[in-house]
Write an enzyme that holds these catalytic residues in place. Structure first.
Site, PDB file in Angstrom:
ATOM      1  N   LYS A 144       0.793  -1.131   0.005  1.00  0.00           N
ATOM      2  CA  LYS A 144       0.056  -0.057   0.008  1.00  0.00           C
ATOM      3  C   LYS A 144       0.861   1.173   0.094  1.00  0.00           C
ATOM      4  O   LYS A 144       1.844   1.212   0.688  1.00  0.00           O
ATOM      5  CB  LYS A 144      -0.871  -0.111   1.246  1.00  0.00           C
ATOM      6  CG  LYS A 144      -1.561   1.202   1.478  1.00  0.00           C
ATOM      7  CD  LYS A 144      -2.884   1.262   0.786  1.00  0.00           C
ATOM      8  CE  LYS A 144      -3.549   2.543   0.902  1.00  0.00           C
ATOM      9  NZ  LYS A 144      -4.701   3.034  -0.148  1.00  0.00           N
ATOM     10  N   ASN A 191     -13.377   2.835  -5.214  1.00  0.00           N
ATOM     11  CA  ASN A 191     -12.838   2.931  -3.828  1.00  0.00           C
ATOM     12  C   ASN A 191     -12.224   4.318  -3.490  1.00  0.00           C
ATOM     13  O   ASN A 191     -11.797   5.047  -4.530  1.00  0.00           O
ATOM     14  CB  ASN A 191     -11.576   2.024  -3.506  1.00  0.00           C
ATOM     15  CG  ASN A 191     -10.123   2.609  -4.001  1.00  0.00           C
ATOM     16  OD1 ASN A 191      -9.631   3.325  -3.540  1.00  0.00           O
ATOM     17  ND2 ASN A 191      -9.769   2.100  -5.228  1.00  0.00           N
ATOM     18  N   ILE A 198      -9.943   5.647  -0.420  1.00  0.00           N
ATOM     19  CA  ILE A 198      -9.642   5.186   0.809  1.00  0.00           C
ATOM     20  C   ILE A 198      -8.854   6.549   1.465  1.00  0.00           C
ATOM     21  O   ILE A 198      -8.805   6.738   2.498  1.00  0.00           O
ATOM     22  CB  ILE A 198      -8.534   4.254   0.803  1.00  0.00           C
ATOM     23  CG1 ILE A 198      -9.146   2.915  -0.127  1.00  0.00           C
ATOM     24  CG2 ILE A 198      -7.899   3.793   1.989  1.00  0.00           C
ATOM     25  CD1 ILE A 198     -10.344   2.372   0.378  1.00  0.00           C
ATOM     26  N   CYS A 240      -1.900  10.555  -7.002  1.00  0.00           N
ATOM     27  CA  CYS A 240      -2.443  11.165  -5.778  1.00  0.00           C
ATOM     28  C   CYS A 240      -2.129  12.744  -6.148  1.00  0.00           C
ATOM     29  O   CYS A 240      -1.540  13.051  -6.923  1.00  0.00           O
ATOM     30  CB  CYS A 240      -1.303  10.775  -4.758  1.00  0.00           C
ATOM     31  SG  CYS A 240       0.401  11.124  -4.913  1.00  0.00           S
ATOM     32  N   ILE A 275      -2.520  -0.206 -15.372  1.00  0.00           N
ATOM     33  CA  ILE A 275      -2.974   1.051 -14.938  1.00  0.00           C
ATOM     34  C   ILE A 275      -3.431   1.240 -13.670  1.00  0.00           C
ATOM     35  O   ILE A 275      -3.666   0.108 -12.863  1.00  0.00           O
ATOM     36  CB  ILE A 275      -4.054   1.719 -16.237  1.00  0.00           C
ATOM     37  CG1 ILE A 275      -5.449   0.289 -16.014  1.00  0.00           C
ATOM     38  CG2 ILE A 275      -3.667   1.792 -17.262  1.00  0.00           C
ATOM     39  CD1 ILE A 275      -6.765   0.755 -16.432  1.00  0.00           C
ATOM     40  N   THR A 317      -6.554   3.086 -11.412  1.00  0.00           N
ATOM     41  CA  THR A 317      -7.749   3.040 -11.352  1.00  0.00           C
ATOM     42  C   THR A 317      -8.396   4.151 -12.222  1.00  0.00           C
ATOM     43  O   THR A 317      -7.643   4.997 -12.596  1.00  0.00           O
ATOM     44  CB  THR A 317      -8.500   3.011  -9.954  1.00  0.00           C
ATOM     45  OG1 THR A 317      -7.961   4.318  -9.236  1.00  0.00           O
ATOM     46  CG2 THR A 317      -8.155   2.080  -9.235  1.00  0.00           C
ATOM     47  N   GLY A 330      -4.767  -4.161 -13.919  1.00  0.00           N
ATOM     48  CA  GLY A 330      -6.233  -3.627 -14.045  1.00  0.00           C
ATOM     49  C   GLY A 330      -7.112  -4.706 -14.497  1.00  0.00           C
ATOM     50  O   GLY A 330      -7.269  -5.217 -15.582  1.00  0.00           O
ATOM     51  N   GLY A 331      -8.013  -5.044 -13.603  1.00  0.00           N
ATOM     52  CA  GLY A 331      -9.224  -6.199 -13.813  1.00  0.00           C
ATOM     53  C   GLY A 331      -8.573  -7.637 -14.013  1.00  0.00           C
ATOM     54  O   GLY A 331      -9.461  -8.506 -14.483  1.00  0.00           O
ATOM     55  N   THR A 342      -8.065  -5.933  -7.205  1.00  0.00           N
ATOM     56  CA  THR A 342      -9.509  -6.151  -7.064  1.00  0.00           C
ATOM     57  C   THR A 342      -9.769  -7.749  -6.695  1.00  0.00           C
ATOM     58  O   THR A 342     -10.552  -8.039  -5.914  1.00  0.00           O
ATOM     59  CB  THR A 342     -10.432  -5.418  -7.867  1.00  0.00           C
ATOM     60  OG1 THR A 342     -10.007  -4.044  -7.669  1.00  0.00           O
ATOM     61  CG2 THR A 342     -11.830  -5.429  -7.338  1.00  0.00           C
TER      62      THR A 342
END
Lengths: 330, 335
Positions: free
Chosen positions: B59, B83, B85, B144, B211, B213, B269-270, B292
């Site tokens: 994270k 999300n 967070i 960010c 990528i 999100t 990604g996915g 995810t």
């Protein structure tokens, strides 16, 4: 005392299983499912939960359900499902032979008085709606270590009650096989039991139990909607001051249930190694779902006006955003 | 030579060499956890062997502790979720003292994700973490907010992205580990992905992750207001996989055209299966991240690697390298 009890627990690790549905039957407005998950059944304790896959590839997130029971000999877990949304509707519709992907047992169980050298402390177990699911199992463990247990279950109406033999014996706190010494039932609409809320009945129960003074201060357990938990905490402190230990099992929306998504957090006070009390956003799935009622930041929980559920970040929380700073990023 | 036909036999996956490299970081398997989907790894230990994963991407950590956002922080969406967070984390000192040792003891390879409010913070974090031998690579979370620019994310602006990567790569060069790989994690929410990628490599990134999100929103059907406390959130899950595949394709095409330097591209990604991973690898990813899908299945990062091995074995491939970028080369068969 609360922190020591919490920290002293050994928390079983979760395991993934493909659980066959053994039985599915209606209980009032809910569905009682029995799932064959032998390894989880060996490990589970009251207060823990199971994260279930919906079985629908378009609905990725697991649905976390409080465990109603675990039978290590039969190798089964039991849950009571409220069909509140698209995922729980699918789970409530499962039939014997269906397979549900499970990760269990998850979360920290209810601490017991016997674990902190107080076996036999009297206990109140309070359930709101389907929140009553873990209480019969908890009550059996409390009784086994010598506690007198009084139950209070309440709901909006009779059909949403759980834990009373008036609705269903197999999942009841009372009745011929029920573990509770006494049970009070309340309904908002008066359709069963006393009209009103569980916290209307709570003061009398607390006073009665606390008068059995040779057994020590009561332990108060509650599971149900957040406003009910808050009310239980407030009422308990009003009636008994600090002379009661409260354990509240929260229901937070969870994406993963295992501690990696950081979405199920709520503001909780804990005592750090340096002795200071600090608030952090803790995961309900790993630090909870059972929390010491004194540790929850009620000033922030449910405080956002236009959001359903949830909690704000208290300004004094560790790492809280500075007023004008950005709080963004994912 | 044509590609071997896909058989239905479950050929032994162990015969396939799934190893890969991101610069100096060698991975025995091409799957990693995605940042933000594995905490600091320990939570997944009951469900998989951390030491068998290619790497654990942690994270994003910042200089100071961050509480993260108010809740609700998530909403389910069709084949995915949102999300928001808010970069909750304990800060880099706590991460180094508490989280890294656990990962090191578990034998995991670690890619440390770093996030900052300005290039200086990114540089500080890079310098600090380069001193930790347990860290095998850095991933720079440029999705960010740039505090200096109205909170818009760095990743949407090539100039801002370049400034961040310059600060990071300068810190790495000055550290005792100048070969520490630096991955820039790209956002798909840009008009010209290659331009941002080029700015990152110009700034010193030695690899790219594509990528992160994509920004989305859900309206709560009961309140008819935003369901997330943060209003918008990052969309992830299988629903965004085609976007990830498209982005890795574009980056690889740019490399092949000489517009981007020949740096490793990690696909994310996915990804929920070995077949998904194979798509990203076919368009040029040398490794993939699983995010995810881990919420639905905590063993997913390990399962995807096993499934990928089976996918390659069925096609007669013996090495991951045989298929990396193969979608760009119609005449290329599997050796």
């Amino acid at each position: 005392m609360g922190g020591a009890a919490h920290a002293a627990q050994e928390v079983p690790q979760g395991v993934q299983e493909l659980a066959e549905v053994v039985s599915a039957r209606p209980v009032g407005a809910y569905t009682h499912l029995v799932l064959r998950a032998p390894e989880a059944a060996r490990r589970a304790r009251p207060g823990q939960f199971v994260a279930c896959g919906t079985g629908d590839s378009g609905m990725l997130l697991r649905r976390s359900l409080s465990l109603h029971a675990a039978d290590p000999e039969a190798g089964t877990l039991e849950v009571v499902v409220a069909a509140a949304g698209p995922g729980t509707r699918l789970l409530a519709a499962k039939r014997p032979g269906d397979v549900v992907s499970t990760t269990a047992p998850l979360g920290r169980p209810f601490p017991l008085p016997a674990e902190v050298g107080r076996p036999g402390a009297p206990a109140v177990v309070i359930g709101g709606g389907y929140g009553a699911a873990p209480l019969p199992w908890l009550a059996r463990e409390l009784v086994a270590t010598g506690s007198r247990v009084v139950g209070i279950v309440g709901a909006a109406g009779a059909d949403r009650l759980l834990g009373t033999s008036a609705v269903d014996e197999a999942t009841a706190l009372d009745g011929p096989d029920g573990p509770a010494d006494a049970l009070v039932v309340t309904t908002d609409d008066g359709s069963l039991g006393a009209p009103g809320r569980v916290t209307d009945a709570l003061p009398e129960v607390l006073l009665e139990l606390s008068e059995l003074s040779d057994l020590g201060d009561p332990w108060v357990y509650a599971c149900g909607p957040m406003p009910m938990l808050r009310s239980v905490q407030t009422t308990t402190r009003e009636v008994l001051g600090q002379r009661a230990q409260t354990w509240l099992a929260v229901e937070e929306s969870m994406a993963c249930g295992v501690g990696v998504c950081m979405t199920c957090v709520l503001p909780v006070v804990a005592v750090d190694d340096d002795g200071a009390r600090r608030t952090r956003m803790l995961r309900a799935c790993t630090a909870g779902p059972v929390f010491d009622g004194d540790a929850l930041r009620w000033d922030a929980i449910g405080a956002a006006e236009h959001l359903r559920g949830g909690a704000l970040v208290p300004d004094d929380a560790v790492g809280a955003p500075v007023a004008t700073g950005s709080t963004g990023g994912h | 030579m044509t590609i071997a036909s896909v058989t239905t036999e479950d050929a032994s996956a162990t015969a396939v060499d799934l190893s890969t490299s991101i610069g100096s970081l060698h991975l025995p398997a091409p799957t990693m956890t995605a940042s933000g989907c594995a905490a600091a790894g320990a939570e997944l230990a009951p469900y998989l062997d951390l030491s068998e994963l290619g790497a654990v991407v942690t994270k994003s950590v910042m200089r100071a502790a961050r509480s993260g956002r108010a809740t609700p922080r998530m909403a389910e969406t069709p084949s995915g979720m949102l999300n928001s967070i808010g970069l909750q984390g304990p800060g880099v000192e706590s991460f180094a003292a508490h989280d890294l040792p656990v990962l090191a003891a578990a034998g995991a390879r670690v890619v440390a994700s770093i996030a900052g409010g300005d290039p200086e913070e990114f540089g500080e974090l890079a310098a600090r973490l380069a001193r930790e031998s347990a860290v095998g690579a850095l991933e720079v979370n440029i999705s960010c907010p740039n505090v200096a620019d109205r909170g818009l994310v760095f990743a949407c602006d090539p100039g801002a992205s370049r400034a961040v990567l310059e600060a990071v790569s300068e810190a790495v060069r000055a550290s005792g580990r100048p070969d520490l790989p630096v991955l820039a994690k790209l956002s798909p929410d840009v008009t010209d992905l290659v331009a941002v990628a080029r700015a990152c490599t110009d700034g010193g990134a030695t690899g790219l992750t594509a990528i992160n999100t994509t920004l989305g929103m859900v309206v709560d059907p009961v309140t008819l207001r935003p369901q997330l406390a943060g209003v918008t959130g990052g969309t992830s899950g299988p629903a965004i996989r085609p976007i990830a595949v498209r982005c890795v394709w574009q980056l690889t095409a740019a490399k092949r055209a000489g517009v981007l330097p020949d740096v490793p591209v990690v696909g994310a990604g996915g990804v929920a299966s070995g077949a998904d991973a194979l798509q990203l690898i076919a368009v040029g990813a040398c490794a993939v991240q699983v995010g995810t899908a881990t919420f639905a299945d905590p063993s997913a990062p390990a399962r995807v690697a096993r499934e990928l091995g089976a996918e390659l074995a069925r096609r007669g491939a013996t090495r991951l390298a045989d298929v990396v970028g193969i979608a760009h080369e119609p005449g290329r068969g599997l050796r």
